[in-house]
Design a protein around this motif. Structure first.
Motif, mmCIF file in Angstrom:
data_model
loop_
_atom_site.group_PDB
_atom_site.id
_atom_site.type_symbol
_atom_site.label_atom_id
_atom_site.label_comp_id
_atom_site.label_asym_id
_atom_site.label_seq_id
_atom_site.Cartn_x
_atom_site.Cartn_y
_atom_site.Cartn_z
ATOM 1 N N GLN B 9 0.843 -1.197 0.000
ATOM 2 C CA GLN B 9 0.000 0.000 0.000
ATOM 3 C C GLN B 9 0.875 1.244 0.000
ATOM 4 O O GLN B 9 1.498 1.544 1.015
ATOM 5 N N PRO B 10 0.920 1.983 -1.089
ATOM 6 C CA PRO B 10 1.666 3.234 -1.068
ATOM 7 C C PRO B 10 1.124 4.140 0.030
ATOM 8 O O PRO B 10 -0.076 4.177 0.272
ATOM 9 N N VAL B 11 2.018 4.867 0.721
ATOM 10 C CA VAL B 11 1.556 5.701 1.829
ATOM 11 C C VAL B 11 0.916 6.989 1.341
ATOM 12 O O VAL B 11 0.364 7.739 2.130
ATOM 13 N N GLY B 12 1.002 7.247 0.065
ATOM 14 C CA GLY B 12 0.184 8.326 -0.478
ATOM 15 C C GLY B 12 0.842 9.680 -0.612
ATOM 16 O O GLY B 12 0.225 10.607 -1.099
ATOM 17 N N HIS B 13 2.122 9.800 -0.168
ATOM 18 C CA HIS B 13 2.716 11.113 -0.431
ATOM 19 C C HIS B 13 3.056 11.222 -1.914
ATOM 20 O O HIS B 13 3.058 10.243 -2.655
ATOM 21 N N SER B 14 3.380 12.437 -2.301
ATOM 22 C CA SER B 14 3.313 12.761 -3.728
ATOM 23 C C SER B 14 4.602 12.458 -4.494
ATOM 24 O O SER B 14 4.830 13.009 -5.548
ATOM 25 N N LEU B 15 5.470 11.594 -3.945
ATOM 26 C CA LEU B 15 6.722 11.323 -4.641
ATOM 27 C C LEU B 15 6.548 10.156 -5.608
ATOM 28 O O LEU B 15 6.372 9.015 -5.202
ATOM 29 N N GLN B 16 6.551 10.433 -6.871
ATOM 30 C CA GLN B 16 6.348 9.406 -7.888
ATOM 31 C C GLN B 16 7.667 8.743 -8.237
ATOM 32 O O GLN B 16 8.575 9.379 -8.748
ATOM 33 N N ALA B 17 7.748 7.457 -7.959
ATOM 34 C CA ALA B 17 9.019 6.747 -8.147
ATOM 35 C C ALA B 17 9.370 6.585 -9.616
ATOM 36 O O ALA B 17 10.513 6.796 -10.015
ATOM 37 N N GLU B 18 8.397 6.203 -10.398
ATOM 38 C CA GLU B 18 8.702 5.835 -11.784
ATOM 39 C C GLU B 18 9.302 6.999 -12.568
ATOM 40 O O GLU B 18 10.150 6.820 -13.436
ATOM 41 N N ASP B 19 8.836 8.197 -12.242
ATOM 42 C CA ASP B 19 9.309 9.366 -12.995
ATOM 43 C C ASP B 19 10.762 9.696 -12.668
ATOM 44 O O ASP B 19 11.404 10.448 -13.380
ATOM 45 N N LEU B 20 11.259 9.164 -11.561
ATOM 46 C CA LEU B 20 12.582 9.577 -11.099
ATOM 47 C C LEU B 20 13.705 8.932 -11.891
ATOM 48 O O LEU B 20 14.771 9.494 -12.046
ATOM 49 N N LEU B 21 13.488 7.721 -12.330
ATOM 50 C CA LEU B 21 14.572 6.967 -12.973
ATOM 51 C C LEU B 21 14.702 7.329 -14.440
ATOM 52 O O LEU B 21 13.702 7.425 -15.143
ATOM 53 N N PRO B 22 15.936 7.476 -14.902
ATOM 54 C CA PRO B 22 16.115 7.689 -16.344
ATOM 55 C C PRO B 22 15.618 6.463 -17.108
ATOM 56 O O PRO B 22 15.774 5.335 -16.636
ATOM 57 N N CYS B 144 19.588 2.102 -7.496
ATOM 58 C CA CYS B 144 18.693 3.222 -7.808
ATOM 59 C C CYS B 144 17.275 2.742 -8.079
ATOM 60 O O CYS B 144 16.313 3.376 -7.656
ATOM 61 N N GLU B 145 17.182 1.651 -8.789
ATOM 62 C CA GLU B 145 15.853 1.120 -9.109
ATOM 63 C C GLU B 145 15.134 0.755 -7.809
ATOM 64 O O GLU B 145 13.938 0.997 -7.650
ATOM 65 N N ARG B 146 15.877 0.204 -6.842
ATOM 66 C CA ARG B 146 15.256 -0.185 -5.571
ATOM 67 C C ARG B 146 14.883 1.044 -4.740
ATOM 68 O O ARG B 146 13.835 1.065 -4.104
ATOM 69 N N PHE B 147 15.748 2.044 -4.737
ATOM 70 C CA PHE B 147 15.374 3.281 -4.038
ATOM 71 C C PHE B 147 14.042 3.786 -4.587
ATOM 72 O O PHE B 147 13.132 4.128 -3.834
ATOM 73 N N ALA B 148 13.972 3.856 -5.910
ATOM 74 C CA ALA B 148 12.765 4.411 -6.547
ATOM 75 C C ALA B 148 11.535 3.559 -6.244
ATOM 76 O O ALA B 148 10.454 4.087 -5.981
ATOM 77 N N ARG B 149 11.728 2.240 -6.263
ATOM 78 C CA ARG B 149 10.594 1.339 -5.983
ATOM 79 C C ARG B 149 10.108 1.484 -4.544
ATOM 80 O O ARG B 149 8.917 1.336 -4.252
ATOM 81 N N LEU B 150 11.045 1.743 -3.639
ATOM 82 C CA LEU B 150 10.683 1.852 -2.218
ATOM 83 C C LEU B 150 9.951 3.156 -1.887
ATOM 84 O O LEU B 150 9.098 3.182 -0.985
ATOM 85 N N ILE B 151 10.314 4.212 -2.580
ATOM 86 C CA ILE B 151 9.859 5.554 -2.208
ATOM 87 C C ILE B 151 8.361 5.665 -1.885
ATOM 88 O O ILE B 151 7.995 6.229 -0.847
ATOM 89 N N PRO B 152 7.476 5.113 -2.702
ATOM 90 C CA PRO B 152 6.038 5.308 -2.415
ATOM 91 C C PRO B 152 5.580 4.687 -1.094
ATOM 92 O O PRO B 152 4.508 5.032 -0.596
ATOM 93 N N TYR B 153 6.383 3.781 -0.523
ATOM 94 C CA TYR B 153 5.957 3.064 0.687
ATOM 95 C C TYR B 153 6.679 3.540 1.944
ATOM 96 O O TYR B 153 6.468 2.984 3.025
ATOM 97 N N LEU B 154 7.543 4.534 1.788
ATOM 98 C CA LEU B 154 8.348 4.995 2.918
ATOM 99 C C LEU B 154 7.718 6.218 3.578
ATOM 100 O O LEU B 154 6.905 6.919 2.976
ATOM 101 N N ASP B 155 8.138 6.476 4.831
ATOM 102 C CA ASP B 155 7.721 7.714 5.465
ATOM 103 C C ASP B 155 8.339 8.894 4.718
ATOM 104 O O ASP B 155 9.307 8.747 3.981
#
Lengths: 218, 218
Positions: B9-22, B144-155
């Protein structure tokens, strides 16, 4: 390139070396760098730069090695990591200067200096770490003292660079000593005095090869 | 702390992971991180941070080791030194976050990942260096891919930090690949494809211990 100077002649630009070093650094080291080393250095400008690059790299490696061994010490981790970053930046700057001057980076054997200090290291922590940190303090302090001593005899570009190094590295030795003192409730003054004396012997006694931390020419 | 999530469950903050990675990073890796690893990571937040700190430190060490072996390659020296400095800065930041969160830094055994790639390294240069650099590219890209994948679920705080990491490290893999290609006039595409395939196997196959670069839970 080899310029044997009969007597050391400052090139006359306005960078005053003595003012750059913190007074505490002069007090920490038992002796100044002998004039004979300065002459040796000015006669070996290429080796000076190459070995300087090596020293920055090794200083970064030594700091980094502590990040592996002492993960529970957060002040040590942050200080050593910052220090490694700074040394790496200086490494890049020296390598850049070498390239600009057409100095080819090649492997050089190490001087006897660091090993001459490390041979006295005790084997078990916390004594081992205390010794590593005291030795780190001495290498940092001597490096800075040599940068400052060289500055009056260098061309403007190199003098300017060494001046920035003295400013940014001039207090590194104090970080090392602070961390060393933190390892024990006992005084480490005698141990510091022991290594300070060994360091002065290495700096003032005859040495076979010119390096950044050599003694004086045989 | 262990939070087993039935579904992510993404925590809902506005950081979109997919857009971050080249886009080039997505194309480089053969597979995305499986959802099972994400769940495993969110159930082990302390190990995630500790192993992340370890990874930054190891990335810096690997980059630094190349500064010793390849002194004649100036681009490699400057790229690897800069990269080491960046990884060390991130190391300090992770350690700072751990301290703030009361996570104790302790030694963790390494995951099978890096060794699983390095076992295929050839022995002699330039092949050895090419393989080291390709492996470096893969580790950087996967991290980097893992950082981006994690972002939506982190505080929010951790998500913000990981976002800065993705932005600053997102193109490191390209530096590694550029340096690898410079080592030979021949194409290294087949060799890259070989390691990309090995990497995907390590990422998608069952693994015994949770680490930053683990496969999926057994």
């Amino acid at each position: 390139m080899s310029i044997q100077l009969a007597a050391l002649q400052p090139v006359g630009h306005s960078l005053q070396a003595e003012d750059l070093l913190p007074e505490s650094l002069h007090q920490f080291l038992a002796c100044p760098t002998p004039d004979q080393w300065l002459q040796w250095a000015l006669a070996n400008p290429d080796i000076l730069l190459i070995d300087h690059a090596q020293c920055e790299k090794k200083a970064a490696s030594t700091a980094m090695s502590l990040l592996y061994r002492y993960v529970s010490q957060s002040l040590l981790l942050s200080k050593m990591s910052q220090l490694a970053r700074e040394e790496l930046l200086h490494f890049e700057q020296v390598v850049g200067l070498m390239e600009k001057r057409g100095v080819t980076y090649r492997h050089l054997t190490a001087s006897r200096y660091a090993e001459g200090l490390r041979q006295h290291m005790r084997s078990n922590d916390p004594e081992r770490l205390i010794d590593v940190l005291i030795i780190g303090a001495l290498i940092e302090a001597r490096s800075c003292e040599r940068f400052a001593r060289l500055i009056p005899y260098l061309d403007e570009e190199l003098a300017r660079f060494y001046r920035t190094l003295v400013k940014s590295e001039g207090r590194h030795f104090e970080d090392y000593l602070l961390l060393a003192r933190q390892q024990t409730a006992d005084s480490i003054d005698d141990r510091i005095a022991f290594f300070v004396a060994r360091e002065a012997e290495l700096i003032t006694s005859p040495d076979t090869a010119f390096r950044f931390h050599s003694g004086v020419p045989v």
